[in-house]
Design a protein around this motif. Structure first.
Motif, PDB file in Angstrom:
ATOM      1  N   GLU A 113       0.886  -1.021   0.140  1.00 11.62           N
ATOM      2  CA  GLU A 113       0.101   0.018   0.035  1.00 11.62           C
ATOM      3  C   GLU A 113       0.734   1.351  -0.059  1.00 11.62           C
ATOM      4  O   GLU A 113       2.078   1.133   0.452  1.00 11.62           O
ATOM      5  N   CYS A 114       0.184   2.474  -0.210  1.00 15.45           N
ATOM      6  CA  CYS A 114       1.030   3.667  -0.319  1.00 15.45           C
ATOM      7  C   CYS A 114       0.335   4.558   0.778  1.00 15.45           C
ATOM      8  O   CYS A 114      -0.822   4.953   0.643  1.00 15.45           O
ATOM      9  N   VAL A 115       1.280   4.782   1.829  1.00 14.59           N
ATOM     10  CA  VAL A 115       0.696   5.650   2.824  1.00 14.59           C
ATOM     11  C   VAL A 115       1.377   7.014   2.925  1.00 14.59           C
ATOM     12  O   VAL A 115       2.444   7.100   2.583  1.00 14.59           O
ATOM     13  N   ALA A 116       0.727   8.096   3.460  1.00 14.83           N
ATOM     14  CA  ALA A 116       1.139   9.363   3.552  1.00 14.83           C
ATOM     15  C   ALA A 116       2.423   9.507   4.251  1.00 14.83           C
ATOM     16  O   ALA A 116       2.361   9.027   5.130  1.00 14.83           O
ATOM     17  N   VAL A 117       3.450  10.340   3.942  1.00 16.89           N
ATOM     18  CA  VAL A 117       4.490  10.418   4.872  1.00 16.89           C
ATOM     19  C   VAL A 117       4.078  11.384   5.622  1.00 16.89           C
ATOM     20  O   VAL A 117       3.997  12.773   5.398  1.00 16.89           O
ATOM     21  N   GLU A 118       3.982  11.179   7.019  1.00 15.39           N
ATOM     22  CA  GLU A 118       3.657  12.289   7.904  1.00 15.39           C
ATOM     23  C   GLU A 118       4.873  13.191   8.530  1.00 15.39           C
ATOM     24  O   GLU A 118       6.051  12.355   9.186  1.00 15.39           O
ATOM     25  N   VAL A 119       5.109  14.542   8.119  1.00 16.66           N
ATOM     26  CA  VAL A 119       5.830  15.313   8.387  1.00 16.66           C
ATOM     27  C   VAL A 119       5.981  15.791   9.602  1.00 16.66           C
ATOM     28  O   VAL A 119       4.654  16.894   9.754  1.00 16.66           O
ATOM     29  N   PRO A 120       6.657  15.914  10.927  1.00 17.95           N
ATOM     30  CA  PRO A 120       6.315  16.649  11.991  1.00 17.95           C
ATOM     31  C   PRO A 120       6.549  17.987  11.848  1.00 17.95           C
ATOM     32  O   PRO A 120       7.389  18.532  11.033  1.00 17.95           O
ATOM     33  N   GLU A 121       6.220  18.617  13.090  1.00 18.83           N
ATOM     34  CA  GLU A 121       6.607  20.243  13.106  1.00 18.83           C
ATOM     35  C   GLU A 121       8.020  20.344  13.178  1.00 18.83           C
ATOM     36  O   GLU A 121       8.873  19.793  13.800  1.00 18.83           O
ATOM     37  N   GLY A 122       8.367  21.172  12.522  1.00 20.33           N
ATOM     38  CA  GLY A 122      10.053  21.620  12.490  1.00 20.33           C
ATOM     39  C   GLY A 122      10.630  20.641  11.299  1.00 20.33           C
ATOM     40  O   GLY A 122      11.726  20.504  11.240  1.00 20.33           O
ATOM     41  N   GLY A 123       9.760  19.999  10.536  1.00 19.02           N
ATOM     42  CA  GLY A 123      10.534  19.090   9.375  1.00 19.02           C
ATOM     43  C   GLY A 123       9.946  19.529   8.272  1.00 19.02           C
ATOM     44  O   GLY A 123       9.169  20.433   8.037  1.00 19.02           O
ATOM     45  N   PHE A 124      10.513  18.858   6.954  1.00 26.25           N
ATOM     46  CA  PHE A 124      10.150  19.239   5.704  1.00 26.25           C
ATOM     47  C   PHE A 124      10.191  17.881   5.032  1.00 26.25           C
ATOM     48  O   PHE A 124      11.057  16.829   5.301  1.00 26.25           O
ATOM     49  N   LEU A 125       9.395  17.658   3.620  1.00 21.66           N
ATOM     50  CA  LEU A 125       9.565  16.441   2.996  1.00 21.66           C
ATOM     51  C   LEU A 125      10.779  16.170   2.178  1.00 21.66           C
ATOM     52  O   LEU A 125      11.275  17.148   1.644  1.00 21.66           O
ATOM     53  N   ASP A 126      11.507  15.320   2.360  1.00 20.39           N
ATOM     54  CA  ASP A 126      12.793  14.870   1.692  1.00 20.39           C
ATOM     55  C   ASP A 126      12.513  15.011   0.147  1.00 20.39           C
ATOM     56  O   ASP A 126      11.395  14.650  -0.419  1.00 20.39           O
TER      57      ASP A 126
END
Length: 279
Positions: A113-126
């Motif tokens: 399956e494809c699940v969303a990448v959860e980006v925490p506060e203070g982070g960014f999507l690679d």
């Protein structure tokens, strides 16, 4: 016909009529042989097709024997089944691999399956779209990005994936704080990242955490080597305790390269402080 008598003599039967059946048999034999050879060549192909029929949604390989599934289908036992593209994924249109990839911002799980990448506060999507990193000024702790708390007289260093801090010039890290470096008189801060953070000025040497002046005796000069007394005797003098004594060079001798010792000339050797002829 006889030229003298003018009569015609009977001719023997022509030999061509006797050869016709033989030529016909040869041609027929060659024709039948060609048909049999063609049948023998075709039979294996029919036999292979009958033994391994090409299933639906497949096609014969461009080289060699056998077949392969078409794009968008994958082999399942002896059949070609359609590739099931899960939600938040796209079809790769390739004949190898899973046949699909997750969209940017989603990652593949063990359950296909494809699940969303959860980006925490203070982070960014690679940029890969499959993971996240912490912003500069934050540090990764488990699944969170925690803000780096800077002590007084400190600054951030490093890239966003390895953020840390360092003390300002004139300060050193002690128990998570930046404390002022105590520089003694006649010393200055150096740029060393390890060891003594200060260095004595020229003409001084470090002793018990202080910078003491170098006492240079007569007939000597200051030596800035990091070891020794801090001074050296002039040429023609030799160190004796805290003084420089004049060197009495014997006959047939000369000062050596250092200028603080003597040695015998060629063809002479030292004997009890004198240079005698080497016979």
């Amino acid at each position: 016909m006889d030229r003298k008598s003018g009569t015609t003599e009977p001719q023997a039967p022509h030999s061509v009529k006797a050869q016709i059946p033989a030529n016909t048999s040869t041609v027929m034999a060659l024709f039948m042989g060609s048909i049999i050879a063609a049948i023998l060549l075709v039979l294996p192909a029919f036999a292979q097709t009958d033994a391994q029929p090409i299933p639906e949604n497949a096609s014969a390989k461009s080289y060699g024997d056998g077949w392969k599934c078409n794009i968008g289908f994958r082999l399942d036992e002896n059949a070609c089944v359609a590739v099931v593209v899960p939600q938040n994924a796209y079809d790769t249109n390739r004949s190898y691999g899973s046949g699909w990839e997750c969209l940017h911002g989603f990652r593949k799980t063990d359950e296909a399956e494809c699940v969303a990448v959860e980006v925490p506060e203070g982070g960014f999507l690679d940029p890969s779209g499959e993971r996240w990193r912490c912003l500069r000024g934050y540090i990764k702790v488990d699944d969170t990005c925690q803000e780096i708390v800077l002590p007084a007289n400190a600054y951030l260093v490093g890239a966003s994936h390895s953020s840390s801090w360092s003390c300002e010039r004139g300060f050193e890290e002690t128990d998570g704080q930046c404390l002022a470096i105590e520089v003694p008189a006649n010393a200055f801060l150096n740029g060393s990242g390890y060891g003594q953070p200060w260095t004595c000025e020229r003409g001084f040497f470090e002793k018990a955490g202080l910078c003491e002046a170098v006492a240079i005796p007569a007939n000597a000069y200051f030596d800035d080597a990091t070891y020794g007394t801090g001074w050296k005797c002039d040429r023609g003098y030799v160190a004796s305790g805290e003084t420089c004594q004049f060197i009495n060079v014997p006959e047939n001798a000369h000062l050596d390269r250092t200028g603080n010792r003597w040695k015998c000339d060629k063809n002479f050797q030292n004997s009890k402080g004198q240079c005698v002829l080497n016979n």
